[in-house]
Every structure is written in C-alpha cells, then in structure tokens.
Design an enzyme around this catalytic site. Sequence first.
Site, PDB file in Angstrom:
ATOM      1  N   LYS A 119      20.441  84.393  33.703  1.00 62.94           N
ATOM      2  CA  LYS A 119      19.073  84.716  33.607  1.00 62.94           C
ATOM      3  C   LYS A 119      18.365  85.071  34.881  1.00 62.94           C
ATOM      4  CE  LYS A 119      19.033  80.269  33.114  1.00 62.94           C
ATOM      5  NZ  LYS A 119      19.453  78.994  32.089  1.00 62.94           N
ATOM      6  N   GLU A 155      23.459  89.511  26.855  1.00 64.69           N
ATOM      7  CA  GLU A 155      22.666  89.064  25.565  1.00 64.69           C
ATOM      8  C   GLU A 155      22.349  87.320  25.897  1.00 64.69           C
ATOM      9  OE1 GLU A 155      21.469  90.379  22.533  1.00 64.69           O
ATOM     10  OE2 GLU A 155      20.790  88.431  22.633  1.00 64.69           O
ATOM     11  N   GLY A 202      20.247  81.428  24.319  1.00 65.40           N
ATOM     12  CA  GLY A 202      21.496  81.108  23.856  1.00 65.40           C
ATOM     13  C   GLY A 202      22.129  81.865  23.086  1.00 65.40           C
ATOM     14  N   GLY A 229      23.624  67.932  28.164  1.00 62.16           N
ATOM     15  CA  GLY A 229      23.914  69.198  28.826  1.00 62.16           C
ATOM     16  C   GLY A 229      22.984  70.202  28.325  1.00 62.16           C
ATOM     17  N   GLU A 277      19.264  72.430  33.373  1.00 63.29           N
ATOM     18  CA  GLU A 277      19.944  73.175  34.218  1.00 63.29           C
ATOM     19  C   GLU A 277      20.430  71.894  35.301  1.00 63.29           C
ATOM     20  OE1 GLU A 277      20.219  76.368  34.496  1.00 63.29           O
ATOM     21  OE2 GLU A 277      19.787  76.191  32.469  1.00 63.29           O
ATOM     22  N   ASP A 302      12.894  78.366  34.478  1.00 63.27           N
ATOM     23  CA  ASP A 302      13.848  79.029  33.506  1.00 63.27           C
ATOM     24  C   ASP A 302      13.116  79.824  32.570  1.00 63.27           C
ATOM     25  OD1 ASP A 302      16.859  78.285  32.160  1.00 63.27           O
ATOM     26  OD2 ASP A 302      15.141  78.039  30.728  1.00 63.27           O
ATOM     27  N   LYS A 319      13.399  83.965  31.956  1.00 63.94           N
ATOM     28  CA  LYS A 319      13.811  84.732  30.574  1.00 63.94           C
ATOM     29  C   LYS A 319      12.487  85.488  29.903  1.00 63.94           C
ATOM     30  CE  LYS A 319      16.502  80.778  29.250  1.00 63.94           C
ATOM     31  NZ  LYS A 319      16.590  79.127  28.542  1.00 63.94           N
TER      32      LYS A 319
HETATM   33  N1  HSE Z   1      18.452  74.773  30.583  1.00 66.63           N
HETATM   34  C1  HSE Z   1      18.245  76.001  29.920  1.00 66.63           C
HETATM   35  C2  HSE Z   1      17.557  75.380  28.382  1.00 66.63           C
HETATM   36  C3  HSE Z   1      19.724  76.238  28.991  1.00 66.63           C
HETATM   37  O1  HSE Z   1      17.194  74.226  28.450  1.00 66.63           O
HETATM   38  O2  HSE Z   1      17.096  76.164  27.658  1.00 66.63           O
HETATM   39  C4  HSE Z   1      19.613  77.689  28.473  1.00 66.63           C
HETATM   40  O3  HSE Z   1      19.376  78.566  29.658  1.00 66.63           O
END
Ligand code: HSE
Length: 433
Positions: A109, A133, A138, A191, A194, A205, A209
């Site tokens: 992204k 995509e 996700g 997980g 980031e 983030d 997006k």
């Molecule tokens: N760190 C991002 C989130 C992962 O928490 O949405 C997906 O881009």
Amino acid sequence: MKKQSIGIGLMGLGVIGGQVAKVLIDKADALAEQVGCPLVLRKVKVLPQDLTRPQAQAMDSQLFTTDADEFFATPEIDVFVEAIGGESPALEYLTRALSDSKHVVTANKEVIAKHGVELLTLAQQHGVGLHYEAAVGGGIPLISPFQRDLLANKISGIYAIINGTTNFILTRMARDGVDFPSALNRAQELGYAEANPRDDIEGIDAAYKLAILASLAFHSQVRPEDIYCEGISRLGSRDFQYARELGFAIKLLAIAKQSDESIEVRVHPVFIPEDSLLAKVDGVYNAVLVEGDLVGKVLFFGEGAGALPTSSAVIADIVAAAQDVILGIGSRAKWGAQPGKDIKPMSEIETRYYLRLNVADRPGVLAQISKVLGDHQISISSVIQKLVDSVAQTAEIVIMTHPAQEKAMQQALDELTHLTAVKEISNFVRVEA
Ligand code: HSE
C-alpha cells in the site's frame, strides 16, 4: 505458441510471501485449471532470516536467492510478485520488473499510495499489468470493484475502517476496558500490526489505503500528504464510557468525500452512532461503505489483515496477470493520474464535536465555556457534568456540539485553554452522524 506454464518470481517470504508460496504449491492444480496452464514458482528473493521459517523449510532451497541481480536474471519469469512491504527496496524492485516488461502483483500500500501514478504509467509504457488488490483491505475485494463494477457511478463518499490493528485495539478497549498498550501487544502477537506499529496507531497505514481508494473512486490523484491524519493514541477509557453513555461507538475512520468543487480526505477517530453499520464492525475486521449516485450505499466487509485473507487477494491478482500473459493483454489499470480537484483544507470541514474538559467546579464556569463556543458560532447540543475530584473541586464536563466548522472549533479550543477555570482539554473527537 501456447504457453506451457507461467513463471512466477516471488519477492519476500515473510508472513504474506510465505502464505502466497504455500497457496501456489497447495492449490497448484486448481490454479492451473483457472489459468489454463501451471503457475510455476521459479525464484524467491529472500532475506537470510526468512530461511528459518517453516514455509522455507518445506520448499526446494534451489528456489531461494538473497541476491536481487540473480533474482531478476532468472529466465522464464512472467509475473513478479512483491510481498516485501515498505517503500525501499520494494519501489526499486517494482520499477525494475515493470521496466523489464513483466506483469507485476504487489500487496504494497505504501508504494502504491506514494508512487502509484508513476508505476502505472511505467506499466502502460511497457504494455504490462500492475495489480494491487491486496494493498487495501486484505482479502476484501475493493480495488477491482472500483476499477470495474462501480465505474458508472459518481462516488460521493467513502467511509472506511481500513486498519485492522486499530479496530482490534478500539474494540478491546471498548468491550473489555483494557488499556491501550495491552490491546496493542495482543494485536502484534496476532500478526495484525505493521512491523512499525506507529503506522497503524497514528493512522498512516489507513491514510495510504485511503489515498489509493480515493484516487480510484474520484479519478483524481490523492496523495498521502493530502490526507489529514490523526491516530488513536489520545483516546482514553473515559472517552469510551462517555461514548457508550451518549449512544456512540468510537472508530478510526478513513473518510473521503467529493463535491463538485473539492475532495475532502481525512483519517481520525470519530464518534459514530452505535446503531450504524460501521459501529458493528469489530476486531480485526475492515469495512468500507461507498456511496454512489446510481448504486446508493454499498458495504464491503471482511478480514482486512493477516496472511490468509491477504494471500486470497494476491493469488487472485496472480491468476489475472497470468491470464493476461496468455491472452497477450497489456496494461488495463487506470488511475486518476491528473491532479484534479482541490483538496479541501481541514479548517473548512464541518462536523459535530465531542469535547471532554477538566474544569474548576465553581459557579459561572459553564457559562464562560458556552460563551467561548457561542462566540465562534458553535452551538451546544448536550452537556454532561460529573464531579471527579471533590478535594481539588474539579469536575469533568462533556459537551456535544451541533455541526461546526473545524477552524471555529480550533479557535474556540485555543481560547478555552486560556480560561483559568479550564484545567485541561482532556480530549476532543469529531462526530460523524
Ligand atoms: N497493519 C495492517 C492493518 C495490515 O492492521 O490493517 C493490513 O494492511
């Protein structure tokens, strides 16, 4: 001559890359059926630490290289897949693959948000596709719907929960009353966050997006730096208590609106009515509400982070790229490459506000506060006052306003900080109703 196989070069064997490799191997037959010939992993660019991962141990070690030149010199690669993340060296690698007239799939992204226009131009010049995509949401189909299914619409608004980590943290804080650090720890263990969780927590983030979605939706380039961005770290447990009392949920929303004159793009925490659709999106789930003139409201919902959902989008892009290779189709991607409409300054946006103030508990204080707000044309819709410290004689006041301009609110906040009766502006949060 009919192609016997499609060669894949994979960059990165981390959480996402490892899962992509696993699916390419585990679902080889089904994917070959979709494409018309097998997808063959020909080389994987790894970091030394990737080699200890279970997925690496399950693969032929001949596939691996740590050397970028060796990777790019591998013959018979038709599609390059980038699953490294971050800006560098991913940007250099993507540029190199496209310049070599290879179809490219990326989950990145940051690179697409910052360099999408130049990379798509490069793809067009070389007659190849650039698929991304997985860069937003996700496994939720978002890029493809904007590129195709929603094209007939004039999109007026996007309201999105597009960061799973922050939504997970906010959900845990709201539901379980846990504090911010322990909710973040858990998100990292799972997980979702980031490598540098600051990008999640500070809304960066989500801004990457949103830049991608808004550019696609409005056919006009929106850069990450155009987006007003505020994270969730200022929110405290008392804000969640008041939100509940007032009938709201708190979410980190990425908002993009388009009028005839301008585009409004912002990422920040908001109070939203607890009975709204987005208020019910909890945990790591993402949701994107789109408003179009023909389609009305459409809601995309699903798992926005994690290896499995992200691999779903990456693999679909690989299949699309492979089909393009077979059919000899070049670049199809379009973006708003034109710096089109003006970006509305944050000072001009209009919302309702929630204010939480710590004040001296004595006669006339509420009158002073409402005068400051009134002087700036800010109308109060409700007030809650609770005594918090009877010894210090301070009270907490929570004010909900009617719609007001951001500029007026910022000026009023500045004046409020200068009132001796106001000990602290504990928080202010915008309200989207
Ligand atoms: N760190 C991002 C989130 C992962 O928490 O949405 C997906 O881009």
